[in-house]
Enzyme design. Structure first.
Site, mmCIF file in Angstrom:
data_model
loop_
_atom_site.group_PDB
_atom_site.id
_atom_site.type_symbol
_atom_site.label_atom_id
_atom_site.label_comp_id
_atom_site.label_asym_id
_atom_site.label_seq_id
_atom_site.Cartn_x
_atom_site.Cartn_y
_atom_site.Cartn_z
ATOM 1 N N TYR A 52 28.272 35.166 83.481
ATOM 2 C CA TYR A 52 29.588 35.000 82.854
ATOM 3 C C TYR A 52 30.682 35.273 83.878
ATOM 4 O O TYR A 52 30.796 36.381 84.391
ATOM 5 C CB TYR A 52 29.683 35.970 81.690
ATOM 6 C CG TYR A 52 30.876 35.851 80.772
ATOM 7 C CD1 TYR A 52 32.165 35.664 81.246
ATOM 8 C CD2 TYR A 52 30.696 35.969 79.400
ATOM 9 C CE1 TYR A 52 33.236 35.583 80.384
ATOM 10 C CE2 TYR A 52 31.772 35.902 78.531
ATOM 11 C CZ TYR A 52 33.043 35.703 79.030
ATOM 12 O OH TYR A 52 34.103 35.630 78.176
ATOM 13 N N TYR A 73 34.625 25.027 84.089
ATOM 14 C CA TYR A 73 34.107 24.225 82.960
ATOM 15 C C TYR A 73 35.006 24.408 81.750
ATOM 16 O O TYR A 73 35.738 23.508 81.349
ATOM 17 C CB TYR A 73 32.675 24.655 82.642
ATOM 18 C CG TYR A 73 32.064 23.952 81.451
ATOM 19 C CD1 TYR A 73 32.004 22.564 81.383
ATOM 20 C CD2 TYR A 73 31.513 24.685 80.390
ATOM 21 C CE1 TYR A 73 31.421 21.923 80.288
ATOM 22 C CE2 TYR A 73 30.931 24.051 79.305
ATOM 23 C CZ TYR A 73 30.888 22.673 79.252
ATOM 24 O OH TYR A 73 30.323 22.052 78.175
#
Ligand SMILES: [Zn+2]
Lengths: 133, 379
Positions: B278, B326
């Site tokens: 993450y 993204y």
């Protein structure tokens, strides 16, 4: 815009009372001697309820920081430090480094600092400044 | 959990990602959930377990018309969905439910039907951090980093390189928000947010959602898609205040969660073919590579610089482009899990050829929480 201020709770009132009196108050465990922050009525190391309040020296060193270039409206418009200092007694706390330029050159990790207080009406906040200042 | 006893049989993101002003938060949950149910060939009446974060599982169950016998509303930030997977695996194995739907939806950019980001001024964070001007993650998650850089001998260039290489991955992904190549100089010349963090070291803010459907290994074989098995799970929490992390150079929650997951799976980092860490900010992959044991402390900077995690490297990392390129709705963990599942299914836009084991490692809050899930596509 008014500065964002803390709202003390019964467990933290002694800390804010200390700031108003010009004293940085920490807590320590009577049983295991651990000094700790933030305030709470139990020792985070051993769980004992036997804890006491004591005045810290106010000496610290600069542990880490950022210089916020997009200040919150209540913080003014100039870039300012958001720092974590290591207190001489061991615990660390968040603060702003004041009374010095807010630049990477002026703010060197591990530089010695000392506490200073500023009153905002009902609340007095602790800040830190270079020890030689 | 017993490794491999639970499988992902449905996985999907929202139909659109990025800027979705025509959908509210709960609408994004539902869009992702319906897409995942279609992927698994299920209807809402087939679901008997519901987990979500941000929204309440009561809200999502009612909105979708589900009557669950098990719910989980664990909400510890962006890794909550890793924890939901772990809890769901335990619940299915215990017989509390058979088919679990985990949903995420967040209107991070458009803020349609979204709640506030406030902290009570009487909370410990409200008393001992908020008065010093912290605003949102860019002024909190970043606070430990100067100490970390000094302790490890890393530089601003090492942070920038994380963003540069993730953009290379994003360029391969048609759904990525940012696809144009960037250089270290581009990153270091992007606007200053909070020294030492520049804009291109910080995640996007977008709208989107995702959902997963889990069931037992026995039932998984009856679904239309090849199952992706869960072989290791971990979770932990450390502190709600970043200033109170016990050590600014390592995340205790990362270490505890990662070790649990790897021990459970009976694997070591050498066995991992594909990795998601993450990346709300550029320092997180560096911490993650060290705290999960992929790199010794101090070696993660060179590991990335030498292109081990880049396209063509031996450890494909954040192959969807990550939170940096993204998408990042606020609680990105769901998208890391989605990319791991795509990689295990062999359908990722930037597919790691032959990958058999994928690790998805999440963070919640500002190093407050962590969850780790290890997947395999092997029976
Ligand atoms: Zn004690």
């Amino acid at each position: 815009m008014d500065r964002t201020l803390p709202q003390p709770t019964p467990e933290t009132q002694h800390f804010w009372d200390g700031c108003a009196a010009g004293e940085l108050r920490l807590q320590r465990c009577v049983d295991c001697r651990e000094a700790y922050f933030p305030p709470r009525p139990l020792c985070p190391k051993c769980g004992s309820r036997a804890v006491e309040v004591f005045p810290a020296s106010g000496k610290a060193s600069l542990y880490s920081y950022v210089i916020n270039h997009r200040p919150r409206p209540d913080m003014g418009t100039a870039p300012h430090s958001i720092a974590v200092v290591a207190l001489e007694e061991g615990p660390r706390m968040m603060t702003n480094i004041v009374d010095c330029p807010q630049t990477p050159e002026a703010l060197q990790l591990d530089m010695p600092l000392k506490v200073t207080f500023q009153n905002f009406g009902a609340i007095t906040l602790p800040f830190f400044k270079p020890a030689e200042a | 959990m017993k490794p491999g006893s639970i499988a992902v049989v449905g996985a999907a993101e929202t139909t659109k990602l990025g800027k979705i002003p025509d959908m509210s938060v709960i609408g994004l949950h539902a869009d992702a959930a319906l897409n995942a149910m279609a992927d698994a060939g299920l209807k809402p009446s087939d679901i008997d377990g519901v987990a979500t974060a941000g929204a309440s599982p009561v809200e999502t169950a009612h909105y979708l018309g589900i009557t669950p016998t098990w719910v989980d509303g664990t909400s510890v930030g962006g890794c909550s969905f890793m924890l939901h997977v772990r809890h769901a695996a335990a619940a299915i194995n215990e017989g509390l439910c058979k088919t679990v739907l985990i949903t995420h939806g967040e209107s991070g950019r458009s803020r349609v039907g979204a709640g506030g980001f406030g902290r009570s001024p009487s909370s410990l964070m409200g008393q001992f951090e908020m008065p010093y001007g912290v605003t949102s993650p860019p002024t909190m998650f970043t606070v430990p980093v100067l100490r970390y850089l000094k302790a490890r001998g890393y530089t601003e260039e090492d942070l920038a390189m994380v963003s540069v290489i993730q953009r290379e991955w994003a360029a391969k992904n048609p759904r990525a928000s940012f696809k144009d190549p960037i250089t270290v100089d581009d990153v270091l010349n992007s606007p200053m947010i909070a020294w030492p963090f520049r804009m291109l070291m910080c995640c996007l803010v977008t709208d989107g959602g995702g959902a997963l459907i889990l069931t037992s290994r026995e039932r998984a074989k009856d679904f239309p898609k090849k199952p992706v098995y869960i072989i290791g799970t971990g979770e932990s929490v450390e502190t709600p205040m970043v200033s109170q992390m016990v050590d600014f150079t390592t995340s205790k929650a990362f270490r505890v969660s990662g070790k649990k997951a790897f021990d459970e799976a009976g694997i070591t980092p050498k066995d991992v073919d594909h990795l998601m860490i993450y990346d709300a900010f550029a320092h997180l992959p560096l911490y993650g590579l060290e705290d999960l044991g992929f790199c010794a402390p101090g070696e993660a900077g060179a590991f990335i610089r030498e292109r081990n995690t880049a396209p063509g490297g031996k450890l494909p990392l954040n192959t969807n482009g990550g939170g940096l390129s993204y998408m990042h709705s606020g609680m990105y963990g769901m998208y890391a899990l989605q990319e791991s599942v795509r990689q295990m299914r062999g359908i990722a836009p930037a597919q790691a050829q032959g990958a058999k084991i994928a690790v998805s490692h999440g963070v919640g809050g500002m190093f407050a929480a962590s969850g780790t899930i290890i997947f395999t596509n092997q029976d």
